[in-house]
Design an enzyme around this catalytic site. Structure first.
Site, PDB file in Angstrom:
ATOM      1  N   TYR A 131       1.235  -1.372   0.017  1.00 39.17           N
ATOM      2  CA  TYR A 131      -0.594   0.344   0.063  1.00 39.17           C
ATOM      3  C   TYR A 131       0.261   1.508  -0.069  1.00 39.17           C
ATOM      4  O   TYR A 131       0.724   2.222  -0.430  1.00 39.17           O
ATOM      5  CB  TYR A 131      -1.158   0.111   1.363  1.00 39.17           C
ATOM      6  N   LYS A 135       1.829   4.114  -3.064  1.00 38.43           N
ATOM      7  CA  LYS A 135       1.080   5.985  -2.911  1.00 38.43           C
ATOM      8  C   LYS A 135       2.751   6.273  -2.668  1.00 38.43           C
ATOM      9  O   LYS A 135       2.630   7.557  -3.326  1.00 38.43           O
ATOM     10  CB  LYS A 135       1.099   5.828  -1.335  1.00 38.43           C
TER      11      LYS A 135
END
Length: 210
Positions: A131, A135
């Protein structure tokens, strides 16, 4: 102060997106707010007495076909999903990287004044966490994009607020949030839980107003 700014919001039905649209609707600097959404909005979702709102149902898989809607002053990108909802790393990356990256390219093509999107505290292209890695890769890609003026990322930690879907781990953290917030000072301050309204307000302050 009444202005003549126009806004485009992607991800208007998410936690931050809803808070953002509600703030934009009462911001006198904006005369119109276009929302690109997956499905028709319930009439009760937003109060729009000034008639600023223009929701457009689109196919995000063909986002580049909607370039004309990016001809606005400011673009706000609140798109994002979770691994649980996405179902796979590829599906997660499509929403959290590809759609946002395409939105930035369309913003540049239409010469909007600024582009603000939601990243995450700890975003790092070299992170072992998938994750945070996605990002971080997105931040790198957008910050290096030539001729994308006034691009800025908001990096929230845990978001506080009522979500449509259940996220058990986040529910536990929400219950602990008041205590955690008091403990997180100094270098840890950036990890404090924040409300969706706070993130939305930060997004607006990062836009380019002249």
């Amino acid at each position: 102060m009444h202005g003549n700014k126009t806004a485009l919001v992607l991800g208007a039905t998410g936690l931050v997106g809803k808070a953002l649209v509600r703030q934009l609707l009462v911001d006198p600097r904006y005369t119109s707010i276009t929302l690109l959404v997956r499905r028709p909005l319930p009439a009760s979702l937003f109060s729009d007495p000034a008639g600023k709102l223009n929701p457009i149902v689109i196919d995000f898989g063909a986002l580049q076909d909607y370039q004309g809607y990016f001809s606005v002053s400011h673009v706000y990108c609140c798109l994002g999903t979770t691994m649980k909802i996405a179902g796979s790393k590829a599906a997660f990356r499509k929403v959290d990287f590809e759609y946002v990256h395409i939105a930035a390219q369309l913003t540049r093509a239409q010469r909007a004044e600024s582009f603000v999107w939601i990243s995450s505290v700890g975003a790092d292209a070299k992170s072992a966490n998938f994750y945070l890695r996605v990002k971080g890769e997105l931040e790198n890609a957008l910050m290096r994009m030539p001729q994308l003026p006034n691009a800025a990322a908001v990096r929230p930690s845990l978001l506080l607020g009522e979500r449509a879907e259940s996220r058990p781990a986040e529910d536990i953290m929400q219950a602990l949030a008041p205590m955690l917030g008091k403990l997180m000072v100094g270098p840890l301050k950036k990890y404090r839980p924040v409300t969706a309204a706070e993130v939305a307000h930060k997004m607006i302050t990062l836009q380019h107003f002249e």
